[in-house]
Design a protein around this motif. Structure first.
Motif: not given
Length: 243
Positions: A163-164, A170-171, A174-179
């Motif tokens: 979940l983390g 997704t939120r 940084w995560g959006q850039r990783v994807k």
């Protein structure tokens, strides 16, 4: 096979699956962004286990008396693995980024041998038996069988980590850039995002997850110098099977 034995085997499998999930998640993140198959991923797993085991047995044994102290040691084991991952990224992976995959595989395999010898020199060749986690030393009765409470805890920890990671990817920006980096690194760089800090963060996160997986093994098995090879093969199977 009776219901009790079936339930026991199921719980054992799920508990081990938590370890493989942490390992496979870290390996997949690193490969997705850097495009490097990190064969040395098991070494970070072993580092987390050995460092945490020595911390609670030789260096700071008083920390094993409380749940907060023991938990802090486990998290420190993950952080040590993450820091070594940062050093690996800067000194090796960054230089191998545009090399053929065969060279990358050979380089990370050589890193495995080097880290194995370094940990044998620093920690010694003996197995380290860590004490049980305070408050989770007992077992839950399943009919005529018993299942360790610690393994129930690690079983529940897996979905929380998932979940983390899900929320992180997704939120957050940084995560959006990783994807985005997993899809097209060149386009991300053309849009003005420096990929170097992003890759460094991903490698640290992936190695930290491996170190956390290793540290979580302590209350149920000793830390030793064969942990890296034993787990990395299963991790690659999980990654390939899961796509």
């Amino acid at each position: 096979m009776g219901f009790d034995a079936l339930a026991l085997q199921l719980l054992n499998g799920l508990s081990h699956a938590t370890t493989l999930f942490l390992m496979a998640s870290g390996l997949t993140l690193i490969f997705g962004v850097t495009r490097i198959v990190n064969f040395a991923h098991g070494s970070f797993f072993m580092l987390g286990a050995l460092w945490s085991a020595h911390a609670v047995t030789n260096w700071w044994p008083a920390m094993a008396d409380t749940a907060w102290g023991y938990g802090a040691v486990i998290l420190m084991g993950a952080c040590v693995a993450a820091l070594l991952g940062a050093v690996t990224e800067v000194t090796l992976l960054k230089r191998m980024r545009h090399a053929p995959q065969l060279y990358q595989l050979v380089a990370t395999f050589g890193l495995t041998l080097a880290l194995h010898d370094a940990m044998r020199w620093f920690f010694g060749p003996e197995e380290v038996f860590a004490p049980r986690f305070p408050g989770l030393k007992g077992a839950v009765q399943l009919g005529e069988s018993y299942f360790p409470t610690w393994q129930l805890f690690t079983l529940a920890l897996g979905p929380l980590v998932w979940l983390g990671l899900h929320l992180l990817l997704t939120r957050t920006l940084w995560g959006q850039r990783v994807k985005a980096a997993t899809q097209d690194r060149e386009m991300l760089a053309a849009l003005g995002v420096n990929p170097a800090p992003l890759m460094l963060g991903v490698v640290m996160l992936g190695c930290g997850l491996a170190g956390l997986a290793g540290a979580l093994q302590l209350p149920r098995e000793p830390a030793h110098l064969q942990m890296d090879v034993n787990v990395v093969v299963e991790t690659f199977v999980v990654v390939v099977t899961g796509g």
